[in-house]
Design an enzyme around this catalytic site. Structure first.
Site, mmCIF file in Angstrom:
data_model
loop_
_atom_site.group_PDB
_atom_site.id
_atom_site.type_symbol
_atom_site.label_atom_id
_atom_site.label_comp_id
_atom_site.label_asym_id
_atom_site.label_seq_id
_atom_site.Cartn_x
_atom_site.Cartn_y
_atom_site.Cartn_z
ATOM 1 N N CYS A 37 -3.859 43.783 7.482
ATOM 2 C CA CYS A 37 -4.416 42.422 7.623
ATOM 3 C C CYS A 37 -3.307 41.395 7.326
ATOM 4 O O CYS A 37 -2.772 41.370 6.211
ATOM 5 C CB CYS A 37 -5.587 42.233 6.674
ATOM 6 N N ARG A 94 -20.804 30.175 1.300
ATOM 7 C CA ARG A 94 -19.883 30.143 0.143
ATOM 8 C C ARG A 94 -18.534 29.529 0.505
ATOM 9 O O ARG A 94 -17.846 30.012 1.409
ATOM 10 C CB ARG A 94 -19.696 31.573 -0.388
ATOM 11 N N CYS A 153 -23.135 40.347 3.032
ATOM 12 C CA CYS A 153 -22.308 39.155 2.856
ATOM 13 C C CYS A 153 -21.192 39.278 3.888
ATOM 14 O O CYS A 153 -20.397 40.221 3.833
ATOM 15 C CB CYS A 153 -21.742 39.144 1.434
ATOM 16 N N CYS A 175 -2.880 48.655 -0.297
ATOM 17 C CA CYS A 175 -3.842 48.956 0.773
ATOM 18 C C CYS A 175 -3.125 49.355 2.064
ATOM 19 O O CYS A 175 -2.173 48.695 2.480
ATOM 20 C CB CYS A 175 -4.728 47.735 1.022
ATOM 21 N N CYS A 203 -22.057 42.469 -6.289
ATOM 22 C CA CYS A 203 -21.596 42.605 -4.904
ATOM 23 C C CYS A 203 -20.372 43.510 -4.935
ATOM 24 O O CYS A 203 -19.616 43.498 -5.907
ATOM 25 C CB CYS A 203 -21.224 41.223 -4.371
ATOM 26 N N CYS A 260 -3.090 39.233 4.057
ATOM 27 C CA CYS A 260 -3.444 39.790 2.751
ATOM 28 C C CYS A 260 -2.267 40.170 1.854
ATOM 29 O O CYS A 260 -1.349 40.903 2.257
ATOM 30 C CB CYS A 260 -4.340 41.005 2.933
ATOM 31 N N CYS A 284 -18.575 39.996 -8.100
ATOM 32 C CA CYS A 284 -18.165 40.698 -6.890
ATOM 33 C C CYS A 284 -16.951 41.571 -7.188
ATOM 34 O O CYS A 284 -15.911 41.074 -7.625
ATOM 35 C CB CYS A 284 -17.838 39.673 -5.807
HETATM 36 N N1 SAM Z 1 -10.507 45.568 1.408
HETATM 37 C C1 SAM Z 1 -11.775 44.999 1.623
HETATM 38 C C2 SAM Z 1 -11.934 44.432 3.005
HETATM 39 O O1 SAM Z 1 -10.969 44.094 3.637
HETATM 40 O O2 SAM Z 1 -13.095 44.275 3.431
HETATM 41 C C3 SAM Z 1 -12.151 43.930 0.614
HETATM 42 C C4 SAM Z 1 -11.172 42.928 0.053
HETATM 43 S S1 SAM Z 1 -10.563 41.656 1.133
HETATM 44 C C5 SAM Z 1 -9.450 40.894 0.024
HETATM 45 C C6 SAM Z 1 -11.929 40.548 1.354
HETATM 46 C C7 SAM Z 1 -11.712 39.290 2.170
HETATM 47 O O3 SAM Z 1 -10.878 38.375 1.479
HETATM 48 C C8 SAM Z 1 -11.040 39.422 3.529
HETATM 49 O O4 SAM Z 1 -11.917 39.855 4.511
HETATM 50 C C9 SAM Z 1 -10.601 37.990 3.790
HETATM 51 O O5 SAM Z 1 -11.637 37.272 4.431
HETATM 52 C C10 SAM Z 1 -10.388 37.416 2.381
HETATM 53 N N2 SAM Z 1 -8.958 37.174 2.121
HETATM 54 C C11 SAM Z 1 -8.020 38.099 1.852
HETATM 55 N N3 SAM Z 1 -6.813 37.529 1.680
HETATM 56 C C12 SAM Z 1 -6.984 36.198 1.867
HETATM 57 C C13 SAM Z 1 -6.105 35.081 1.845
HETATM 58 N N4 SAM Z 1 -4.802 35.223 1.623
HETATM 59 N N5 SAM Z 1 -6.624 33.854 2.052
HETATM 60 C C14 SAM Z 1 -7.951 33.712 2.290
HETATM 61 N N6 SAM Z 1 -8.825 34.730 2.329
HETATM 62 C C15 SAM Z 1 -8.352 35.967 2.130
HETATM 63 C C1 DTB Z 2 -14.480 36.822 0.407
HETATM 64 O O1 DTB Z 2 -14.931 36.507 1.531
HETATM 65 N N1 DTB Z 2 -13.561 36.156 -0.241
HETATM 66 C C2 DTB Z 2 -13.200 36.808 -1.482
HETATM 67 C C3 DTB Z 2 -14.212 37.979 -1.532
HETATM 68 N N2 DTB Z 2 -14.870 37.886 -0.270
HETATM 69 C C4 DTB Z 2 -13.755 39.339 -1.791
HETATM 70 C C5 DTB Z 2 -11.785 37.239 -1.540
HETATM 71 C C6 DTB Z 2 -10.814 36.119 -1.423
HETATM 72 C C7 DTB Z 2 -9.479 36.724 -1.537
HETATM 73 C C8 DTB Z 2 -8.391 35.758 -1.771
HETATM 74 C C9 DTB Z 2 -7.067 36.400 -1.677
HETATM 75 C C10 DTB Z 2 -6.457 36.868 -2.948
HETATM 76 O O2 DTB Z 2 -6.900 36.555 -4.080
HETATM 77 O O3 DTB Z 2 -5.454 37.591 -2.823
HETATM 78 FE FE1 SF4 Z 3 -6.713 45.879 2.598
HETATM 79 FE FE2 SF4 Z 3 -6.369 43.271 2.208
HETATM 80 FE FE3 SF4 Z 3 -7.101 44.141 4.599
HETATM 81 FE FE4 SF4 Z 3 -8.859 44.287 2.548
HETATM 82 S S1 SF4 Z 3 -8.021 42.439 3.465
HETATM 83 S S2 SF4 Z 3 -8.412 45.879 4.050
HETATM 84 S S3 SF4 Z 3 -7.428 44.675 0.847
HETATM 85 S S4 SF4 Z 3 -5.140 44.597 3.568
#
Ligand code: SAM
Ligand code: DTB
Ligand code: SF4
Length: 335
Positions: free
Chosen positions: A57, A261, A189, A53, A129, A60, A97
């Site tokens: 963030c 959730r 959501c 990506c 979702c 992530c 989802c």
């Molecule tokens: N790329 C899309 C976005 O950013 O909206 C969707 C996927 S992203 C993984 C969805 C959510 O997962 C993020 O907004 C964040 O709240 C959660 N998330 C991602 N990495 C995480 C982590 N290491 N620990 C907890 N929550 C995480």
């Molecule tokens: C949300 O709020 N939590 C989920 C879903 N929406 C997409 C994602 C959690 C991601 C956890 C980080 C990972 O598995 O890398």
């Molecule tokens: Fe990309 Fe992760 Fe940020 Fe979603 S949370 S936009 S997958 S870097």
């Protein structure tokens, strides 16, 4: 008390800081006015497009800016997604989802494939979702036409703290996408993450924005940071369970009709700790059969272990509802 959209930040702060057991008691009472407290929504995450990506963030595992365990992969085949959804359905999951590590949706063949996935998984009688990054109203409408039930797009933290965590997009970008989804009949959501180094004030500020959206997001995920090696937040301390309980209870009190959730980070908690979260008003979880949330970096409890826990607590898995039934009956979208 009815559903309010005029919450003051100070009121939310007072709720968050209430004596803990009183807070849990009040949230549990509100929960019972709006929901069947014996039902828990169980959701399955499918990472349809993992890694690579362009966003930065800081939490992530999928950002290409950081060197993590996650390897970038192509979009999954539709049949793979259907088969994961079938297993989930057999296990009693009601919502699937689909997550993609995209900055935004593009009008290309990959989006067409996602639309087919949405259509076919919806036809299986599951709530679908998607979380695909930013999108336009037109793209949201195409997802709606494919039958999409919900779109996930988190605010993650407060407007003030946002730029410390993410520099490649703004808070307004996030709010705009939520608004685009709102122009369709897809439910919203949106929630956040605890453990990014934010203050209580940041948490309250985020809740303040969510609770003044009208209607409220129909579901509010509370994620707990899963510290991913290689990301800037790899050394953040664990969030104490008491902060999580406070956040869930406050969310329940101010957005009473929404699903709350207990999302990423649940695997670290005992059954007793999770029971406290359910008492405080959480009524939705992610469960899995591959021990991961979206990526290998974040463990997720197993379907069978979760079923055992729910049985023990006298809770049941909530069946899926159709989007039309939800939209016409939910107090979250009325008034
Ligand atoms: N790329 C899309 C976005 O950013 O909206 C969707 C996927 S992203 C993984 C969805 C959510 O997962 C993020 O907004 C964040 O709240 C959660 N998330 C991602 N990495 C995480 C982590 N290491 N620990 C907890 N929550 C995480
Ligand atoms: C949300 O709020 N939590 C989920 C879903 N929406 C997409 C994602 C959690 C991601 C956890 C980080 C990972 O598995 O890398
Ligand atoms: Fe990309 Fe992760 Fe940020 Fe979603 S949370 S936009 S997958 S870097």
């Amino acid at each position: 008390m009815g559903i309010r959209y005029d919450w003051q930040k100070a009121e939310i702060e007072t709720i968050y800081n209430m004596p803990l057991l009183e807070l849990i008691y009040q949230a549990a009472s509100v929960h019972r006015q709006y929901h069947d407290p014996t039902k828990i929504q169980v959701c399955k995450l499918i990472s349809i497009k993992t890694g690579g990506c362009p966003e930065d963030c800081s939490y992530c595992a999928q950002s290409s800016r950081y060197k993590t365990e996650v390897k970038a992969q192509a979009l999954l085949e539709k049949d793979t997604v259907i088969s994961i959804a079938q297993t989930a359905k057999q296990k009693g999951v009601s919502r699937v989802c689909m997550g993609a590590a995209w900055r935004e949706v593009r009008d290309n063949s990959q989006f067409e494939t996602v639309l087919e996935m949405v259509q076919e998984v919806t036809a299986m009688g599951l709530e679908v979702c998607c979380t695909l990054g930013m999108l336009t109203t037109d793209q949201a409408q195409r997802l709606a036409d494919a039958g999409l039930y919900a779109y996930n797009h988190n605010l993650d933290t407060s407007p003030d703290y946002y730029s410390t965590i993410i520099s490649t997009r703004t808070y307004s970008d996030r709010l705009n996408t939520i608004e685009h989804v709102r122009q369709t009949n897809v439910t919203v959501c949106s929630g956040g993450i605890l453990g990014l180094g934010e203050t209580t004030d940041d948490r309250v500020a985020m809740l303040h924005i969510l609770a003044n959206l009208h209607p409220h997001p129909e579901s509010v995920p509370i994620n707990i940071l899963s510290q991913v090696p290689g990301t800037p937040l790899e050394n953040q301390p664990d969030v104490p369970i008491w902060d999580i309980v406070r956040m869930i209870a406050t969310t329940r009190m101010i957005m009473p009709a929404s699903d709350v959730r207990l999302s990423a980070g649940r695997a670290r908690f005992s059954q007793v700790e999770q029971a406290l979260c359910f008492m405080a008003g959480a009524n939705s979880i992610f469960s899995s059969d591959d021990n991961k949330m979206l990526t290998v970096t974040t463990p997720c409890p197993d379907y069978d272990a979760d079923k055992e826990m729910l049985n023990l607590l006298g809770l049941e898995m909530r069946p899926p509802v159709s989007r039309e039934a939800k939209v016409s009956s939910s107090p979250a979208v009325v008034g």
